[in-house]
Write a protein that holds these residues in place. Structure first.
Motif, mmCIF file in Angstrom:
data_model
loop_
_atom_site.group_PDB
_atom_site.id
_atom_site.type_symbol
_atom_site.label_atom_id
_atom_site.label_comp_id
_atom_site.label_asym_id
_atom_site.label_seq_id
_atom_site.Cartn_x
_atom_site.Cartn_y
_atom_site.Cartn_z
ATOM 1 N N THR A 43 39.990 28.007 49.401
ATOM 2 C CA THR A 43 41.548 28.495 48.989
ATOM 3 C C THR A 43 40.936 29.529 47.897
ATOM 4 O O THR A 43 41.816 30.529 48.197
ATOM 5 N N MET A 44 39.804 30.254 47.315
ATOM 6 C CA MET A 44 40.134 31.486 46.034
ATOM 7 C C MET A 44 39.858 32.278 47.602
ATOM 8 O O MET A 44 40.269 33.413 46.694
ATOM 9 N N GLU A 47 43.434 33.495 48.213
ATOM 10 C CA GLU A 47 43.429 34.445 46.744
ATOM 11 C C GLU A 47 43.401 35.603 46.098
ATOM 12 O O GLU A 47 44.806 36.460 45.002
ATOM 13 N N VAL A 48 42.202 35.933 46.579
ATOM 14 C CA VAL A 48 41.366 36.610 45.275
ATOM 15 C C VAL A 48 41.353 37.565 46.579
ATOM 16 O O VAL A 48 42.276 39.487 45.809
ATOM 17 N N ASN A 50 44.187 38.716 48.134
ATOM 18 C CA ASN A 50 45.471 38.812 48.320
ATOM 19 C C ASN A 50 46.479 39.371 46.819
ATOM 20 O O ASN A 50 47.064 39.829 47.040
ATOM 21 N N HIS A 51 45.293 38.820 45.814
ATOM 22 C CA HIS A 51 45.671 39.526 44.542
ATOM 23 C C HIS A 51 45.420 41.140 44.576
ATOM 24 O O HIS A 51 46.609 41.735 44.515
ATOM 25 N N TRP A 116 39.558 36.250 38.811
ATOM 26 C CA TRP A 116 37.612 34.963 39.047
ATOM 27 C C TRP A 116 36.600 35.288 39.059
ATOM 28 O O TRP A 116 35.642 34.215 39.292
#
Length: 337
Positions: A43-44, A47-48, A50-51, A116
């Motif tokens: 999952t991370m 998230e990272v 696309n940030h 993160w």
């Protein structure tokens, strides 16, 4: 507080619009590819990734790949994956750069490392590089793979060169240009070069596109250097003077140090080499730069490389693609973030 650099915002706006319109359909496919290739059961990772990917970057480097392919008459599909590969390479270097530089902000948002951690930023950057090379292989052009993989190596060398030169006020202009040729211009050059390679154009066309990208990349970075002292936080997406606080030796510093008197050189040594920065030092740095026209001359250097980029395109016949690529030079030099 910054030094005002006269930048033509109208030129900056129109300079990118023509290119954006020409590549709009292909960029939609590039963006879809980017979204699909950042997917992971971990999952991370999305998230990272696309940030940063969704934070409003102009995607200039992948647009160069699409545009040079279009200018050279390429009619296949490979340019989309190569453009996505270029963007992934760029994003990976940004994730890694922010860790090395201990940056807090990126494109007006908190840097991924602040949300993160450094470890996640580095590892997600590595994931994106892996995906980039996977797409290059899928395209099936060994020559394109060679160009982009070589660029990845050169970029890493440039980062290490910059690290070695950090806080070294003895850095010369030639030393600094060698760093940005590797760190920034290499990816611009590779992004522009793979278009004519895919189209199976002549060696002269390939060399011309590479020269265009390399000189555009140098101009782009020199303007970044000037904007760090002469822009505004809102437009930069980071704090004005970050380069100064981080002890980075960029061209405005090199010029100011070379042209300075003994007291001014002692100031640069104290603030940059020793890291002994006091309140008011940024304002003093700006005053010294104003005195020695360091920012104006950095912009002039950028204009010189921009002219070389435009000249490199003269081998190609007139077309909307060629004009859009010429206009991008004006955008890079005149842009105000």
């Amino acid at each position: 507080m910054g030094v005002v650099i006269p930048l033509d915002e109208k030129a900056a706006k129109t300079g990118i619009e023509g290119l954006s319109a020409l590549v709009a359909k292909d960029m939609e496919r590039v963006n879809q590819t980017i979204v699909s290739r950042t997917g992971s059961d971990v999952t991370m990772i999305p998230e990272v990734a696309n940030h940063l990917i969704s934070s409003g970057g102009k995607r200039l480097r992948p647009m160069l790949t699409l545009a040079t392919a279009g200018m050279c008459g390429y009619a296949g599909e490979g340019h989309v994956k190569l453009a996505a590969s270029v963007e992934f390479m760029h994003t990976a270097t940004l994730l890694h750069d922010d860790v090395v530089d201990e940056s807090d902000m990126r494109r007006g948002k908190l840097a991924a490392r602040m949300l993160w951690g450094n470890e996640a930023s580095v590892l997600v950057g590595d994931f994106l590089l892996g995906q980039a090379f996977k797409m290059m292989v899928e395209v099936g052009s060994l020559e394109c793979l060679d160009v982009l993989s070589t660029a990845a190596t050169v970029i890493a060398e440039g980062e290490v060169m910059q690290l070695a030169a950090a806080k070294d006020t003895e850095t010369t202009e030639d030393d600094y240009l060698a760093v940005i040729r590797a760190k920034t211009a290499a990816l611009f050059a590779a992004a522009a070069e793979v278009g004519p390679i895919l189209a199976r154009n002549s060696k002269a066309d390939i060399a011309a596109c590479r020269g265009y990208g390399a000189n555009l990349g140098i101009a782009f970075q020199l303007i970044d250097d000037a904007l760090d002292y002469g822009g505004s936080s809102a437009k930069l997406g980071k704090n004005v003077g970050d380069d100064f606080r981080e002890g980075k030796i960029t061209l405005p510093i090199v010029l100011s140090f070379r042209r300075g008197n003994e007291a001014e050189r002692a100031f640069w040594k104290r603030t940059l080499e020793e890291g002994d920065v006091h309140d008011g030092d940024l304002e003093q740095a700006l005053a010294v730069m104003r005195k020695h026209r360091a920012l104006e001359d950095t912009v002039e250097r950028a204009r010189h490389y921009g002219a070389m980029a435009r000249d490199a395109l003269e081998i190609f016949p007139s077309s909307p693609w060629k004009q859009a690529l010429r206009d991008v030079v004006d955008f890079c030099i005149s842009r105000a973030y």
